[in-house]
Write an enzyme that holds these catalytic residues in place. Structure first.
Site, PDB file in Angstrom:
ATOM      1  N   GLN A 200       0.832  -1.199   0.000  1.00  0.00           N
ATOM      2  CA  GLN A 200       0.000   0.000   0.000  1.00  0.00           C
ATOM      3  C   GLN A 200       0.864   1.244   0.000  1.00  0.00           C
ATOM      4  O   GLN A 200       1.627   1.470   0.932  1.00  0.00           O
ATOM      5  CB  GLN A 200      -0.919  -0.025   1.223  1.00  0.00           C
ATOM      6  CG  GLN A 200      -1.826   1.170   1.374  1.00  0.00           C
ATOM      7  CD  GLN A 200      -2.740   1.035   2.582  1.00  0.00           C
ATOM      8  OE1 GLN A 200      -2.619   0.115   3.372  1.00  0.00           O
ATOM      9  NE2 GLN A 200      -3.662   1.955   2.737  1.00  0.00           N
ATOM     10  N   GLY A 201       0.764   2.070  -1.033  1.00  0.00           N
ATOM     11  CA  GLY A 201       1.556   3.289  -1.156  1.00  0.00           C
ATOM     12  C   GLY A 201       0.751   4.528  -0.797  1.00  0.00           C
ATOM     13  O   GLY A 201       0.288   5.258  -1.689  1.00  0.00           O
ATOM     14  N   TYR A 202       0.584   4.757   0.503  1.00  0.00           N
ATOM     15  CA  TYR A 202      -0.174   5.920   0.968  1.00  0.00           C
ATOM     16  C   TYR A 202       0.739   6.939   1.656  1.00  0.00           C
ATOM     17  O   TYR A 202       0.940   8.037   1.168  1.00  0.00           O
ATOM     18  CB  TYR A 202      -1.260   5.466   1.958  1.00  0.00           C
ATOM     19  CG  TYR A 202      -2.569   5.026   1.322  1.00  0.00           C
ATOM     20  CD1 TYR A 202      -2.667   4.723  -0.028  1.00  0.00           C
ATOM     21  CD2 TYR A 202      -3.718   4.903   2.093  1.00  0.00           C
ATOM     22  CE1 TYR A 202      -3.856   4.318  -0.585  1.00  0.00           C
ATOM     23  CE2 TYR A 202      -4.925   4.501   1.547  1.00  0.00           C
ATOM     24  CZ  TYR A 202      -4.996   4.206   0.202  1.00  0.00           C
ATOM     25  OH  TYR A 202      -6.180   3.811  -0.347  1.00  0.00           O
ATOM     26  N   SER A 203       1.292   6.576   2.812  1.00  0.00           N
ATOM     27  CA  SER A 203       2.036   7.533   3.636  1.00  0.00           C
ATOM     28  C   SER A 203       3.303   8.027   2.938  1.00  0.00           C
ATOM     29  O   SER A 203       3.926   7.311   2.163  1.00  0.00           O
ATOM     30  CB  SER A 203       2.416   6.890   4.971  1.00  0.00           C
ATOM     31  OG  SER A 203       1.271   6.583   5.730  1.00  0.00           O
TER      32      SER A 203
ATOM     33  N   SER B  31       4.390  -1.471   4.297  1.00  0.00           N
ATOM     34  CA  SER B  31       4.514  -2.850   4.764  1.00  0.00           C
ATOM     35  C   SER B  31       4.626  -3.816   3.586  1.00  0.00           C
ATOM     36  O   SER B  31       3.928  -3.671   2.582  1.00  0.00           O
ATOM     37  CB  SER B  31       3.297  -3.234   5.614  1.00  0.00           C
ATOM     38  OG  SER B  31       3.176  -2.396   6.740  1.00  0.00           O
TER      39      SER B  31
ATOM     40  N   GLU C 259     -10.862  -1.844   6.360  1.00  0.00           N
ATOM     41  CA  GLU C 259     -10.004  -2.313   7.444  1.00  0.00           C
ATOM     42  C   GLU C 259     -10.783  -2.464   8.754  1.00  0.00           C
ATOM     43  O   GLU C 259     -10.472  -1.856   9.759  1.00  0.00           O
ATOM     44  CB  GLU C 259      -8.825  -1.354   7.628  1.00  0.00           C
ATOM     45  CG  GLU C 259      -7.914  -1.306   6.420  1.00  0.00           C
ATOM     46  CD  GLU C 259      -6.696  -0.453   6.658  1.00  0.00           C
ATOM     47  OE1 GLU C 259      -5.655  -0.997   7.061  1.00  0.00           O
ATOM     48  OE2 GLU C 259      -6.773   0.765   6.439  1.00  0.00           O
TER      49      GLU C 259
ATOM     50  N   SER D 167      -2.780   7.634  12.511  1.00  0.00           N
ATOM     51  CA  SER D 167      -2.470   7.814  13.930  1.00  0.00           C
ATOM     52  C   SER D 167      -3.744   8.040  14.745  1.00  0.00           C
ATOM     53  O   SER D 167      -4.811   8.362  14.211  1.00  0.00           O
ATOM     54  CB  SER D 167      -1.531   9.011  14.110  1.00  0.00           C
ATOM     55  OG  SER D 167      -2.209  10.215  13.794  1.00  0.00           O
TER      56      SER D 167
ATOM     57  N   GLU E 220      -4.469  10.515  16.574  1.00  0.00           N
ATOM     58  CA  GLU E 220      -4.930  11.885  16.409  1.00  0.00           C
ATOM     59  C   GLU E 220      -5.782  12.029  15.145  1.00  0.00           C
ATOM     60  O   GLU E 220      -6.827  12.704  15.146  1.00  0.00           O
ATOM     61  CB  GLU E 220      -3.730  12.842  16.348  1.00  0.00           C
ATOM     62  CG  GLU E 220      -2.964  12.960  17.659  1.00  0.00           C
ATOM     63  CD  GLU E 220      -2.033  11.779  17.918  1.00  0.00           C
ATOM     64  OE1 GLU E 220      -1.492  11.707  19.034  1.00  0.00           O
ATOM     65  OE2 GLU E 220      -1.855  10.934  17.012  1.00  0.00           O
TER      66      GLU E 220
END
Length: 391
Positions: free
Chosen positions: A125-128, A160, A244, A370, A372
């Site tokens: 997964q290429g998000y962050s 990951s 998820e 996160s 938050e």
């Protein structure tokens, strides 16, 4: 290389190696590293029809079993109860596949669902990104149209299973004139582009490297597939994050219950259970785990479609698992600071499974959004407060 999905799994379970040796031959398993054996295990699950059970079959047969939601829950819980190894195909099966079913076109479903169902292609997964970890709308990776493909430039982080993956679904900006959640697209990028896609492992304090940095060289890194169409990336990405929860959360809780039993047994063995404060913490963790289960069941039934369900579930389990790791160290006393083997200056410091879980658990309230960010989502989507709607 350590491609494990969970730090506690360590070397691939000997029982699975024996099973694969029986079915594939001793000569195949002999000398194979864990990464190769994990891939073989995925293919065996796929051949038996245990990957992607319950996918919506209205789009065609992809080799998976038809199953009701209840049957999916039973399968997931029994897999976890058997202490079967962590899966390396779960990102493709549980995140990418439902997203393609919901937002992809027929050609994309026909191309990508069958190899996932067969356990043949692995995904990441290429998000962050650096500087935009949980704030997906701030992504700086760009994709420029070049004929029938896109040239992808940028960097993803905390990815990951990137070293094991064949493909990566990437959130990138395809309209330079737009900002935040507008002008984004959901691209499917092949990882096998030598010199174009580079993966660098991130070594953690647990000694493992589940997370990675991924670099895309825009001069030559290519992507042909856009899910949902250009500019629809935010809608698709948010739809994926909603996956998820539910069945996977219930499965996760079976493993959590086994870990909690181990901590309780250790507390009895060490005498820590005589401490009323520790006993109260054990009981509280047990009660919170039951609450998590009932909440997950609620989201599969009457509360299906609850806009804050995924964020509530993430807040509940991430904090709970961190507290369990801390208590696991507490009940062992001073012994928790010592590794399982003899210390040597010229050898890596060894950790046992509980120590790895404790250290890896520090990341759980950060990855996947996160705490938050999850609270911001709940504030906007559930409570109607400002600042959370676009996330």
């Amino acid at each position: 290389m350590d491609f494990s999905a969970g730090a506690e799994d360590g070397p691939f379970r000997e029982e699975v190696r024996c099973w694969l040796a029986e079915h594939l031959g001793d000569e195949w398993v002999a000398g194979r590293d864990d990464a190769a054996v994990r891939r073989a295990w995925e293919r065996e699950l796929g051949r038996a029809g245990w990957v992607g059970i319950g996918w919506d079959r209205a789009y065609g047969s992809y080799g998976n079993r038809a199953a009701s939601l209840t049957q999916q829950v039973v399968w997931g819980e029994e897999y976890a109860r058997a202490r079967a190894p962590e899966r390396v195909g779960h990102i493709g099966e549980n995140l990418l596949a439902p997203t393609l079913i919901a937002y992809g076109d027929a050609a994309q479903r026909d191309r990508f669902l069958p190899p996932v169902a067969r356990g043949e292609e692995l995904w990441c997964q290429g998000y962050s990104e650096p500087g935009a970890g949980s704030d997906l709308a701030a992504v700086r990776t760009v994709a420029v149209r070049d004929g029938d493909t896109y040239r992808v430039s940028g960097q993803k982080i905390w990815t990951s299973l990137a070293r094991a993956a064949d493909w990566c679904f990437v959130l990138a900006r395809t309209d330079a004139g737009e900002r935040r959640h507008r002008g984004l697209s959901f691209l499917l990028v092949p990882m096998g582009q030598p010199g174009r896609v580079e993966v660098r492992p991130i070594r953690q304090m647990s000694g493992t490297a589940e997370f990675n940095e991924v670099f895309f060289d825009g001069a030559v890194a290519r992507a042909e597939h856009v899910v949902g169409g250009p500019g629809a990336g935010w809608r698709v990405a948010m739809g994926l994050l909603e996956r998820e929860r539910g069945v996977s959360t219930l499965t996760q809780q079976v493993a959590f219950a086994a870990e909690l039993r181990n901590v309780a047994d250790t507390a009895v063995a060490t005498g820590a259970a005589r401490d009323p404060v520790l006993r109260e913490r054990l009981v509280r963790l047990w009660a919170e785990l039951r609450v998590m289960r009932w909440n997950a069941l609620r989201t599969l039934g009457p509360a299906a479609g609850d806009p804050g369900a995924a964020s509530v579930a993430k807040l509940l389990w991430a904090g709970w698992h961190q507290r369990l790791g801390e208590l696991a160290m507490r009940v062992r006393g001073a012994e928790a600071a010592a590794g399982p083997g003899e210390w040597a200056a010229d050898a890596p410091y060894e950790l046992d499974a509980a120590q790895r879980r404790f250290l890896f658990g520090r990341a759980e309230t950060i990855y996947g959004g996160s705490d938050e960010i999850q609270r911001t989502i709940i504030a906007g989507r559930v409570l109607g407060l400002g600042g959370g709607r676009e996330r």
